[in-house]
Design an enzyme around this catalytic site. Structure first.
Site, short mmCIF file in Angstrom:
data_model
loop_
_atom_site.label_atom_id
_atom_site.label_comp_id
_atom_site.label_asym_id
_atom_site.label_seq_id
_atom_site.Cartn_x
_atom_site.Cartn_y
_atom_site.Cartn_z
N GLY A 47 3.37 -7.27 21.51
CA GLY A 47 4.40 -8.14 22.05
C GLY A 47 4.67 -9.28 21.10
O GLY A 47 4.23 -9.28 19.95
N VAL A 91 2.55 -10.21 17.85
CA VAL A 91 1.18 -9.77 18.04
C VAL A 91 1.13 -8.26 17.93
O VAL A 91 1.90 -7.54 18.58
CB VAL A 91 0.62 -10.22 19.41
N LYS A 131 -2.38 -11.61 15.49
CA LYS A 131 -1.24 -12.50 15.67
C LYS A 131 -0.72 -12.95 14.31
O LYS A 131 -1.50 -13.38 13.45
CB LYS A 131 -1.67 -13.71 16.50
N ASP A 191 -4.36 -24.65 29.04
CA ASP A 191 -3.24 -23.80 29.44
C ASP A 191 -3.75 -22.55 30.15
O ASP A 191 -3.27 -21.45 29.90
CB ASP A 191 -2.39 -23.42 28.23
N GLY A 220 5.57 -13.80 20.89
CA GLY A 220 5.69 -15.11 21.51
C GLY A 220 6.75 -15.91 20.79
O GLY A 220 7.52 -15.40 19.98
N GLY A 221 6.77 -17.22 21.06
CA GLY A 221 7.79 -18.06 20.47
C GLY A 221 7.65 -18.21 18.97
O GLY A 221 8.64 -18.33 18.26
N MET A 222 6.40 -18.20 18.48
CA MET A 222 6.19 -18.44 17.05
C MET A 222 5.75 -17.20 16.30
O MET A 222 5.79 -17.20 15.07
CB MET A 222 5.13 -19.53 16.85
N GLY A 223 5.33 -16.17 16.97
CA GLY A 223 4.78 -15.05 16.23
C GLY A 223 4.85 -13.73 16.94
O GLY A 223 5.26 -13.62 18.09
#
Length: 414
Positions: free
Chosen positions: A24, A31, A45, A138, A26-29
């Site tokens: 999948g 995976v 990642k 988080d 994310g916002g910066m990278g």
């Protein structure tokens, strides 16, 4: 957990890890599912080339240093990283299982016994993290993976040293997931304490037991308002009576009123033992329960999806960054797993078989011929029809057979 094939622009290996597919993003990278030379699976990642700059490298390097420090049997292990590479990467233990958020939305809330077992496991893991001078900051259902050997916590990207002046965020910045965020964290207070993790764990256990969060609203801004308002208590509707006292304390508005992780472990043990079971037995039952339901509806046993019917998934709230006290008003993005990557595992939808095509119906005369004579057992010819055969086709076949038998009998010499 499923993965998709690599894209042409994706690397085929990083740091000795062979990349097998995409988990999948994310916002910066991005995976990836990787594999070490010895065959060890890993979640790798990689920072997106578009966001690789000195600041992102610094944050990534700090995340790596945190992960090197965090350890424990319920923490996804650090396997390797290189923040100075042309494509900065980080490899952690791959946990083959859905996140808690996706699991509850697919299978429903957990029984109180298993929720208490989950609470004891996670509280003990957080206690070990806090002992190392760290906190997660988080914790949410998307960051708890239900693996074949029990739950594990992932994504310490927002972790910070509780006794350090070093911060991963700029002043007046709020980082976290609104529905699981402690009031002091949502208000932008500094410094934070380990009590924020206790609140977040309470929100996670509330979701596990009921399917909803302490505060829910149409936008993140409204959630921030509810969380920070001392006069608005958490929504504890649907909480089993045996968990009510525990969750009330963990979700207290004031950090000083919340129990310590060690106290949470003891209260969870009390809930389990009150139901006539030892905590070790409850832990094993939790793992067996989640594994059994996952295997029963997993991709290997699910019917193949039809091209005309799209695969349906569920969405969760994600981590947001906002300037305090103003909260973000952006729409809620998808859930994340393995360091911020969306869990691509589809939710298995029940497929009803297509009805067999009908070209007509039998007449009353044909229906009468279907019935055996009184006192006469049904013959082999009257066995149930195969699904692909229609009633009219069966009646026509019988009439043809009857004509053949009549013709044969007229010509026979005996």
């Amino acid at each position: 957990m499923q993965h998709t094939p690599l894209s042409p622009e994706d690397p085929v290996s990083l740091g000795g890890f062979e990349l097998l597919g995409r988990i999948g993003q994310g916002g910066m990278g991005q995976v990836f599912l990787g594999e070490s030379p010895g065959g060890e699976p890993a979640a790798v990642k990689v920072i997106k080339p578009a966001v690789v700059d000195s600041e992102s490298r610094q944050r990534f390097a700090q995340e790596i240093e945190v992960l090197k420090t965090v350890w424990g049997p319920r923490i996804a292990a650090f396997l390797g990283a290189d923040a100075e590479a042309e494509q900065p990467w980080l490899a952690t233990e791959y946990v083959d299982g859905p996140d808690l958020g996706r699991y509850v939305k697919s299978h429903g809330p957990l029984p109180s016994l298993l929720t208490a077992a989950l609470g004891a496991i996670l509280a003990e893991a957080l206690s070990a993290v806090h002992t190392q001078g760290l906190m997660h900051r988080d914790l949410k259902p998307a960051n708890i993976l239900l693996g074949p050997n029990g739950p594990k916590i992932i994504d310490f990207g927002l972790a910070a040293f509780s006794e350090s002046n070093v911060s991963l965020t700029a002043p007046n910045q709020v980082v976290g997931t609104p529905v699981c965020m402690a009031p002091e964290q949502a208000a932008g207070e500094k410094p934070l304490t380990s009590a924020v993790d206790v609140y977040a764990l309470g929100a996670v256990l509330l979701f596990a037991a009921t399917g909803h969060y302490p505060h829910e609203a149409a936008t993140p801004y409204m959630v921030f308002h509810l969380v920070t308002d001392p006069g608005t208590g958490p929504d504890l509707s649907g909480v089993p009576a045996e968990l009510l006292s525990l969750l009330t304390g963990m979700l207290a508005h004031s950090a000083e009123d919340r129990p310590s992780p060690g106290d949470v472990v003891q209260q969870c043990r009390t809930v389990v033992e009150a139901q006539g079971m030892k905590i070790a037995q409850a832990r094993r039952r939790l793992t067996a329960h989640t594994a059994a339901l996952r295997d029963r509806t997993g991709p290997g046993n699910a019917p193949a999806p039809r091209p005309a019917r799209p695969v349906v998934g569920f969405e969760h709230l994600r981590t947001v960054t906002a300037s305090a006290p103003h909260a973000p008003q952006s729409p809620e993005p998808t859930s994340t797993a393995h360091d911020g990557a969306p869990d691509p595992t589809p939710v298995t939808m029940r497929e009803e078989p297509d009805p067999a095509p009908r070209t007509g119906v039998d007449t009353p005369e044909e229906v009468r011929r279907e019935q055996p004579a009184p006192g006469r057992p049904p013959t082999a010819a009257r066995r149930p029809k195969e699904p692909a055969r229609t009633l009219r086709h069966s009646a026509q076949a019988r009439r043809t057979a009857e004509q053949l038998r009549t013709t044969y009998a007229a010509r026979a010499p005996f």
